[in-house]
Design an enzyme around this catalytic site. Structure first.
Site, mmCIF file in Angstrom:
data_model
loop_
_atom_site.group_PDB
_atom_site.id
_atom_site.type_symbol
_atom_site.label_atom_id
_atom_site.label_comp_id
_atom_site.label_asym_id
_atom_site.label_seq_id
_atom_site.Cartn_x
_atom_site.Cartn_y
_atom_site.Cartn_z
ATOM 1 N N GLU A 410 65.017 65.267 60.474
ATOM 2 C CA GLU A 410 64.746 66.613 60.968
ATOM 3 C C GLU A 410 64.813 66.694 62.489
ATOM 4 O O GLU A 410 63.842 66.996 63.172
ATOM 5 C CB GLU A 410 63.380 67.084 60.439
ATOM 6 C CG GLU A 410 63.418 67.237 58.919
ATOM 7 C CD GLU A 410 62.078 67.573 58.304
ATOM 8 O OE1 GLU A 410 62.058 68.302 57.307
ATOM 9 O OE2 GLU A 410 61.046 67.079 58.819
ATOM 10 N N GLU A 477 64.409 63.720 50.220
ATOM 11 C CA GLU A 477 63.055 64.162 49.902
ATOM 12 C C GLU A 477 63.150 65.190 48.781
ATOM 13 O O GLU A 477 63.974 66.106 48.839
ATOM 14 C CB GLU A 477 62.365 64.796 51.115
ATOM 15 C CG GLU A 477 62.083 63.835 52.256
ATOM 16 C CD GLU A 477 61.395 64.506 53.437
ATOM 17 O OE1 GLU A 477 60.753 65.563 53.236
ATOM 18 O OE2 GLU A 477 61.508 63.988 54.559
#
Length: 511
Positions: A410, A477
């Protein structure tokens, strides 16, 4: 706010990282874990060099878990104002000090820190040695010219924040201190500095190193072949037992030079992608049944003992988990040693996350890297991005459990990520490259897998069936389990088993 380091000089003060395995024989390993003298300051500008009043603290540990500050948790937001490379003037810090003994001053002497958050300056016997940042990256300093025979004193100044903190905005409790092992290595002057183990065609191992040495190949302790070589050795094994997560069979390379012995366990295994976009380990299609793993302990924070790590891995084995994404940083080396021996596929992640830039504007959340505000797009941050990738790969390149290198998490996707991916592919073409930020940006020309987080089943089917994404699809994820969440695992896995291109994923998160 003030800049904490000159970015252009960050890389100059630190030795290149190498794949270190604790040597034996003539070399000596002196663990410095234990009780250290400690001073805590809520502002580093208040440090009093004349202060002789000390507390005691255990090393490794996190100072928030020992009563200095409160631990804090944040997912996306930075815990300080975003104005890089500046950090707050009121920057908490800790000073650590202890003695250690040197009994042979003819040896090369090194001090190794496996994890310090967020930065450290090191002195030995009052002489400044150097600076390091990169909380979960191993740092090593040559202290030969600073030590003497007998008793020596090491002092370490650890700050809560540094400019590198902008790259460490991971979703976890924010803690500080010397939180992994610290040790002294005493080695012969002409010791081997680097070893690179490469297996080819699942029957040949090629070893590159930087000097001459005697090299032996062992199988279960029995010497198969021994050679005296200069910088390179090659061994062939007829029908070796191959390494995989179900049968993690390890061979050993033994290096001997000037009385020093280095043993490196390795496995014969290949990693490839089929024409159906399957993940192939040793030519066999594999599904990655994984978890994301943070270093987490209820009373010790980021500090985990060997037994605690082993307990985690044993519990994973009981649950048929075969894959670990080291979210979002490299683990302690012992973690990977265990993964090699116990049999886990590891997605080894670099120590980078800059998620907070997505909310720097109060009215929207956006990965707007085209704004040129993100570190990944700034030329002056390129050395730090690249160095973090280099330190990750160089330390752990010989572990058979590692099947993917990940650039981080991220952080947007910019030119600095491209430099990292290009360097890693050139340095180690044997493993796959992962960058979820590249997939989010639909720029996968530098990566080997298409990575996605938390898609719905319907959304996942669209990704697979649109015929645009030709790479293996990996859910880095999914099935969020911070609480009572992962009731959808069965639905995901019914579809994963249907589609060769779906190679599996990692639940968020293991604790």
């Amino acid at each position: 706010m003030r800049p904490y380091e000159d970015l252009s000089k960050i890389s100059e003060n630190r030795l290149p990282q190498r794949a270190y395995y604790i040597p034996e024989g003539k070399s000596k390993y002196q663990l410095l874990n234990g009780t250290w003298r400690f001073q805590y300051y809520s502002k580093d500008i208040d440090i009093d060099i004349e202060n002789n009043k000390w507390d005691n603290i255990d090393v490794p540990s996190c100072w928030q878990m020992r009563g200095y500050e409160n631990p804090n948790y944040t997912n996306v937001a930075y815990p300080f104002p975003v104005d890089m490379p500046y950090v707050p003037d009121e920057n908490p810090c800790g000073i650590y000090e202890r003695e250690f003994e040197i009994d042979d001053d003819t040896m090369k002497q090194y001090v190794v820190f496996e994890g310090v958050s967020s930065s450290a300056r090191v002195w030995v016997n009052g002489k400044y040695i150097g600076y390091t940042q990169g909380s979960h990256l191993q740092a090593e300093f040559d202290i030969t010219d600073a030590v003497k025979k007998g008793t020596n004193t090491i002092r370490v100044l650890v700050t809560k924040w540094c400019c590198g903190s902008y790259l460490e905005d991971q979703d976890h409790f924010r803690q500080n201190g010397i939180f992994r092992d610290v040790y002294i290595l005493s080695r012969p002057a002409g010791h081997i500095r680097d070893i690179n183990v490469i297996t080819v065609n699942n029957n040949t191992v090629i070893v590159n190193f930087d000097t001459d040495a005697s090299v032996s190949l062992l199988d279960n302790g029995k010497v198969i072949e021994q050679k005296t070589c200069d910088r390179c050795a090659e061994f062939s094994v007829s029908e070796p037992v191959l390494w995989n997560a179900e049968n993690p069979y390890l061979y050993t390379l033994k290096f001997e030079k000037d009385g020093e012995i280095i043993n490196i366990d390795f496995g014969f295994r290949t990693i490839a992608v089929s024409d159906k976009a399957e993940l192939l380990i040793n030519g066999v299609s594999v599904k990655l049944k994984g978890v994301n793993h943070h270093d987490t302990h209820p009373t010790n924070g980021w500090c985990m003992t060997r037994d605690e790590i082993l307990y985690d891995l044993k519990q994973m084995k009981k649950l048929n988990i075969n894959t670990i994404r080291t979210s979002h940083y490299p683990p302690t080396p012992e973690f990977l040693n265990m993964c090699d021996k116990m049999g886990f596929y590891v997605v080894l992640e670099n120590d980078i996350e800059t998620h907070g830039f997505a909310i720097r504007n109060p009215d929207h959340y956006e990965y707007d890297v085209e704004s040129m505000d993100w570190p990944c797009t700034k030329e002056e941050w390129k050395p730090i991005f690249l160095e973090r990738m280099m330190r990750t790969v160089e330390r752990d390149k010989n572990h058979p459990s590692v099947i993917m290198w990940s650039t981080g998490n991220e952080s947007g996707y910019g030119t600095n990520h491209i430099h990292m991916l290009e360097w890693a592919k050139k340095r180690d073409p044997s493993r796959l490259l992962h960058c979820e930020d590249a997939s989010r940006s639909d720029k996968n020309d530098k990566t080997d897998v298409f990575s996605i987080m938390y898609p719905s089943i319907e959304g996942l089917k669209k990704v697979v069936e649109d015929d645009i994404h030709t790479q293996p699809i990996f859910l880095c994820e999914y099935s969020h389990a911070m609480g009572n969440g992962p009731g959808d695992v069965c639905d995901y896995w019914e579809y994963i088993y249907e589609q060769p291109q779906m190679i599996g994923g990692c639940i968020w998160e293991w604790c």
